[in-house]
Design a protein around this motif. Sequence first.
Motif, PDB file in Angstrom:
ATOM      1  N   TRP A 101      40.645  30.652  42.237  1.00  0.00           N
ATOM      2  CA  TRP A 101      39.593  31.387  42.039  1.00  0.00           C
ATOM      3  C   TRP A 101      38.372  31.019  42.525  1.00  0.00           C
ATOM      4  CZ3 TRP A 101      35.745  30.439  39.417  1.00  0.00           C
ATOM      5  CH2 TRP A 101      35.327  29.477  38.567  1.00  0.00           C
ATOM      6  N   ILE A 102      38.045  32.576  43.034  1.00  0.00           N
ATOM      7  CA  ILE A 102      36.679  32.179  43.178  1.00  0.00           C
ATOM      8  C   ILE A 102      35.329  33.256  42.682  1.00  0.00           C
ATOM      9  CG2 ILE A 102      36.635  31.851  45.895  1.00  0.00           C
ATOM     10  CD1 ILE A 102      35.721  33.943  46.617  1.00  0.00           C
ATOM     11  N   PHE A 103      34.960  32.644  42.434  1.00  0.00           N
ATOM     12  CA  PHE A 103      33.280  34.191  41.495  1.00  0.00           C
ATOM     13  C   PHE A 103      32.812  35.003  42.121  1.00  0.00           C
ATOM     14  CE2 PHE A 103      30.534  35.915  38.832  1.00  0.00           C
ATOM     15  CZ  PHE A 103      31.463  36.533  37.601  1.00  0.00           C
ATOM     16  N   TRP A 104      33.316  36.604  42.779  1.00  0.00           N
ATOM     17  CA  TRP A 104      32.588  36.541  43.780  1.00  0.00           C
ATOM     18  C   TRP A 104      32.089  38.615  43.416  1.00  0.00           C
ATOM     19  CZ3 TRP A 104      30.234  37.591  48.187  1.00  0.00           C
ATOM     20  CH2 TRP A 104      30.813  38.463  48.477  1.00  0.00           C
ATOM     21  N   ASP A 105      30.967  38.808  43.548  1.00  0.00           N
ATOM     22  CA  ASP A 105      30.743  40.214  43.075  1.00  0.00           C
ATOM     23  C   ASP A 105      30.850  40.900  41.956  1.00  0.00           C
ATOM     24  OD1 ASP A 105      29.975  42.441  43.817  1.00  0.00           O
ATOM     25  OD2 ASP A 105      31.863  43.589  44.839  1.00  0.00           O
ATOM     26  N   HIS A 106      30.648  39.709  41.034  1.00  0.00           N
ATOM     27  CA  HIS A 106      30.702  40.383  39.373  1.00  0.00           C
ATOM     28  C   HIS A 106      32.065  39.661  38.958  1.00  0.00           C
ATOM     29  CE1 HIS A 106      26.993  40.782  40.327  1.00  0.00           C
ATOM     30  NE2 HIS A 106      27.109  41.965  40.848  1.00  0.00           N
ATOM     31  N   ARG A 107      32.918  39.132  39.230  1.00  0.00           N
ATOM     32  CA  ARG A 107      35.071  39.106  38.805  1.00  0.00           C
ATOM     33  C   ARG A 107      35.106  38.268  39.500  1.00  0.00           C
ATOM     34  NH1 ARG A 107      38.330  41.625  42.526  1.00  0.00           N
ATOM     35  NH2 ARG A 107      37.051  42.031  44.996  1.00  0.00           N
TER      36      ARG A 107
END
Length: 523
Positions: free
Chosen positions: A204-210
């Motif tokens: 996973w990545i944490f991107w654009d608040h999600r």
Amino acid sequence: MSATTAFVSLGDLRQRRRAVSGEAPVSGGRSSSAAAGRSGCGSAQGPQDMAPEVWEKVRNHPCYSEEAHHHYARMHVAVAPACNIQCNYCNRKYDCSNESRPGVVSTRLTPEQAVKKVLVVASAIPQMTVLGVAGPGDALANAGKTFETFRRLRAQAPDIQLCLSTNGLALPDHVDEICALGVDHVTITINMVDPAVGEKIYPWIFWDHRRVTGREAARILHERQMLGLEMLTARGVLAKINSVLIPGVNDDHMIEVNRAVKARGAFLHNIMPLISEPEHGTFFGLTGQRGPSAQELKAVQDACMGGANLMRHCRQCRADAVGLLGEDRSEEFTPERVAQMEVVYDLERRRTYQQEVEAQRQAHHAATVSAQAGGAKDAGQELQVLVAVATKGHGKVNQHFGHASEFQVYELDAAGARFVGHRRVDHYCQGGWGEDEQLPSIVQAINDCHAVLVAKVGACPRDELRAAGIEPVEAYAHDFIEQAALAWFADYRGRVARGETVHQPRGDARIRQGAFTNRAQAA
Ligand code: CLF
Ligand code: SF4
């Protein structure tokens, strides 16, 4: 094919390289720069190979110049604890296993503490020329702390080069600030250019608040990495790419990564072995994903020659490493000790000391050029061997076998001597006596070498090395490495030609998982 055992073969790699670059098939089995031309190893390049302003940036950066790494030191400050992605080779309970040694927790510093530590180290180690932020998380997922550290240091120690390492997700948002602060060196870890490969590496990545998962996560990460790389190189920032080589996952993909980053202007490509043991608690460690052997790593690096220039002297440092690459002086600068130390930042003294270092480096360079020229004249036999060298810096054979915590490995053939890697080991000598239990692991680490060049070696390890087919050599103690290695090679070739020695191929060697550290030694 099982990811734990499968590995792309050298023949497959050559085929892959031809497919990616459109090369015609080549006959013969020579590897390394003998096949791709000596200029292929970029980190070994000198001022004649690049623009003066680029040379000025790399000449005393130990990671960007292979020659400089014998003479100049770097340090990291652990001001960046958080990360915005998850790599399957990382366990956040430990240091970033990408740019640091796993299993040893760093002390995190505030920017203020970090700057004091840098000034203290710069006073104690005047050949320390580079400050890097390389974790323990991601430098740009903690952009405020990273930049605050750089800003404060710039004001107090303008001669220290600034360097950062990132996974690239947040990079495009920060290129302006990177340039404004005069950060000339940025490393991006790029393990794939195909999201289908990336989804096996990044859950996973944490991107654009999600949180984004699966192939979509890998696609976003890939696009941000490529954009960030293009933005950096367009502005003249030297971009180095680190790639973690994961057998069965991205080994046969690495040539495409190399070509893609070259096309976007990357200065160097550093292909590093996966570090993966169950005790690290990483996904790969727990699922049995192995790292490459020494031969497997070298085969992939050799197959990438001719693309982006390769770095082969990376030590996969801790996020709080201090000293020359390959030595770890972080224990001398714990927060408790730094708090008690007075800062005496004497720029003039640093400059004077660095002039001496530069004179040593130029003597090393001149000796190497002369030795390489002599070696090339002596062409004619097709022998190609590896030798291990015990050194504690200055480009010389100047370390005792028993004191070595790593051996540098050089490839020798009619074209000369080339640095191709290093092998970490535990000290054989434990406070005055030899630790015979260490010998098998040291032999495994340099098992692909025909000789080991040392300043001195005791009788017991000498016999054991000989029994394992590795020649211990003291005859070139305190000589410059390339000169010593080529002199030994000329002697070896003479013995083979006269029938006194039978040349035998060597086997594979083991890349040590988990690193020697002063802390580990003390434990
Ligand atoms: Fe540090 Fe990285 Fe800068 Fe070097 S390390 S941030 S570029 S100053 Fe160097 Fe260490 Fe390898 Fe990194 S040996 S892990 S490549
Ligand atoms: Fe760990 Fe670095 Fe990957 Fe973040 S980018 S998960 S800190 S290896």
